[in-house]
Design a protein around this motif. Structure first.
Motif, PDB file in Angstrom:
ATOM      1  N   PHE A 173       0.814  -1.212   0.000  1.00  0.00           N
ATOM      2  CA  PHE A 173       0.000   0.000   0.000  1.00  0.00           C
ATOM      3  C   PHE A 173       0.848   1.263   0.000  1.00  0.00           C
ATOM      4  O   PHE A 173       1.976   1.277   0.506  1.00  0.00           O
ATOM      5  CB  PHE A 173      -0.924   0.017   1.225  1.00  0.00           C
ATOM      6  N   GLU A 174       0.264   2.323  -0.531  1.00  0.00           N
ATOM      7  CA  GLU A 174       0.897   3.626  -0.487  1.00  0.00           C
ATOM      8  C   GLU A 174       0.630   4.276   0.873  1.00  0.00           C
ATOM      9  O   GLU A 174      -0.245   3.838   1.610  1.00  0.00           O
ATOM     10  CB  GLU A 174       0.374   4.498  -1.632  1.00  0.00           C
ATOM     11  N   GLN A 175       1.398   5.325   1.184  1.00  0.00           N
ATOM     12  CA  GLN A 175       1.276   6.012   2.481  1.00  0.00           C
ATOM     13  C   GLN A 175       1.244   5.008   3.623  1.00  0.00           C
ATOM     14  O   GLN A 175       0.339   5.007   4.457  1.00  0.00           O
ATOM     15  CB  GLN A 175       0.014   6.881   2.522  1.00  0.00           C
ATOM     16  N   SER A 176       2.252   4.135   3.644  1.00  0.00           N
ATOM     17  CA  SER A 176       2.262   3.033   4.600  1.00  0.00           C
ATOM     18  C   SER A 176       3.588   2.940   5.330  1.00  0.00           C
ATOM     19  O   SER A 176       4.643   3.282   4.787  1.00  0.00           O
ATOM     20  CB  SER A 176       1.985   1.708   3.874  1.00  0.00           C
ATOM     21  N   LYS A 177       3.525   2.464   6.577  1.00  0.00           N
ATOM     22  CA  LYS A 177       4.734   2.291   7.380  1.00  0.00           C
ATOM     23  C   LYS A 177       4.414   1.459   8.610  1.00  0.00           C
ATOM     24  O   LYS A 177       3.243   1.284   8.980  1.00  0.00           O
ATOM     25  CB  LYS A 177       5.296   3.645   7.813  1.00  0.00           C
ATOM     26  N   ILE A 178       5.455   0.934   9.241  1.00  0.00           N
ATOM     27  CA  ILE A 178       5.329   0.291  10.544  1.00  0.00           C
ATOM     28  C   ILE A 178       5.586   1.348  11.606  1.00  0.00           C
ATOM     29  O   ILE A 178       6.633   2.002  11.604  1.00  0.00           O
ATOM     30  CB  ILE A 178       6.311  -0.885  10.683  1.00  0.00           C
ATOM     31  N   ASN A 179       4.637   1.527  12.512  1.00  0.00           N
ATOM     32  CA  ASN A 179       4.730   2.589  13.521  1.00  0.00           C
ATOM     33  C   ASN A 179       5.319   2.104  14.838  1.00  0.00           C
ATOM     34  O   ASN A 179       6.069   2.826  15.485  1.00  0.00           O
ATOM     35  CB  ASN A 179       3.343   3.178  13.789  1.00  0.00           C
ATOM     36  N   THR A 220       0.511   1.749   9.463  1.00  0.00           N
ATOM     37  CA  THR A 220      -0.344   2.644   8.701  1.00  0.00           C
ATOM     38  C   THR A 220      -0.366   2.118   7.280  1.00  0.00           C
ATOM     39  O   THR A 220       0.688   1.915   6.671  1.00  0.00           O
ATOM     40  CB  THR A 220       0.191   4.087   8.706  1.00  0.00           C
ATOM     41  N   LEU A 221      -1.564   1.863   6.750  1.00  0.00           N
ATOM     42  CA  LEU A 221      -1.739   1.379   5.383  1.00  0.00           C
ATOM     43  C   LEU A 221      -2.674   2.338   4.661  1.00  0.00           C
ATOM     44  O   LEU A 221      -3.813   2.543   5.094  1.00  0.00           O
ATOM     45  CB  LEU A 221      -2.329  -0.027   5.365  1.00  0.00           C
ATOM     46  N   ALA A 222      -2.189   2.950   3.599  1.00  0.00           N
ATOM     47  CA  ALA A 222      -2.987   3.927   2.847  1.00  0.00           C
ATOM     48  C   ALA A 222      -3.578   4.989   3.777  1.00  0.00           C
ATOM     49  O   ALA A 222      -4.724   5.413   3.618  1.00  0.00           O
ATOM     50  CB  ALA A 222      -4.082   3.230   2.053  1.00  0.00           C
TER      51      ALA A 222
END
Length: 286
Positions: free
Chosen positions: A25-31, A53-55
């Motif tokens: 996914f875009e705009q994604s990361k492990i927080n 965070t996914l999309a």
């Protein structure tokens, strides 16, 4: 912070899945990654949750064990902006997965498909020409058939700040599809008269971020009035959908940087059904 976050229950492979989704996914990361501080449920030191965070949507991945399995009764509905974007996402998510509705053109969308990924999580993808976003979608089937509109209105009443955006009905008055928002977040519901042999599962639940103990008490009483109480702040409504009451500051109480404190708080949590913030804070301060 968003009010609601999907929580996906995995039996192992939670780190692998988190990387898979962040790459997809875009705009994604492990927080954040949290770990078990005891060995009652999983080996001490193994991953408990991974917050991603996914999309742009927070999604929690929980390493819970083999008790629950995903079903298509709850899927994650993904709107995509471009054909390139949706084609890539379909290719990625369908790898080693299972197609539920073929990827192609339908009367309701120029490009759409429904699948289960390799971990069993259900996704609906549609080309909407809007920025990529994720919304939970609930399919009311079997014993729950015909209750989609009732559930939508009840959730809006319980959780507040809600609005029905649109409802499309079947000839028999059941819901073909409906979109509603709560606290600015989109949700979808559908009825299906086909008995698919599955229903809602605790494998997909929803964090509800509460302001204080008063809000926890209110939601707990309302949701479990015709539902069920479960340990550790889990509550099941009358339709079988599970919600978890949490607060934004609870994460600090379970912070693994102080294992002794985290252990005390976790042991206190295991004693609870409804969350008692004062008891958790007392265990933290001891």
């Amino acid at each position: 912070m968003t009010k609601f976050s999907p929580c996906l229950w995995f039996d192992g492979k939670v780190e692998e899945a988190a990387e898979f989704y962040v790459d997809a996914f875009e705009q994604s990361k492990i927080n954040a990654i949290d770990y078990y501080v005891d060995s009652e449920h999983q080996p001490k030191g193994s991953v408990l949750t991974i917050t991603t965070t996914l999309a742009g949507q927070e999604v929690i991945l929980l390493n819970g064990g083999p008790e629950f399995n995903f079903t298509p009764a709850i899927s994650l509905f993904v709107e995509c902006e471009t054909e390139t974007q949706i084609n890539k996402l379909w290719e990625t998510l369908s790898h080693n997965g299972k197609v539920l509705m073929e990827f192609g053109s339908y009367p309701f969308g120029e490009k759409y498909g429904w699948l289960e990924d390799q971990y069993g999580v259900s996704w609906q993808l549609i080309l909407s020409r809007t920025p990529q976003s994720i919304a939970p979608s609930f399919l009311f089937t079997g014993d729950q058939f015909g209750k989609a509109e009732e559930a939508m209105n009840q959730w809006i009443e319980i959780f507040g700040e809600g609005k029905v955006e649109y409802v499309q009905k079947n000839p028999d008055g059941t819901v073909l599809q409906a979109l509603f928002t709560m606290h600015g977040q989109p949700f979808r519901v559908m009825d299906s008269g086909i008995d698919h042999g599955f229903t809602f599962s605790m494998a997909t639940s929803f964090y509800v971020y509460c302001k204080n103990q008063e809000e926890i008490d209110h939601l707990w009483d309302a949701v479990t009035a015709k539902g069920k109480e479960w340990p550790c702040g889990w509550m099941e409504d009358e339709y079988g959908v599970c919600w978890q009451t949490v607060t934004s500051d609870m994460e600090a109480l379970f912070n693994n940087s102080d294992p002794e404190r985290a252990y005390r708080v976790m042991q206190e949590l295991y004693k609870m059904k409804k969350i008692d913030l004062a008891a958790l804070r007392k265990a933290y301060e001891e």
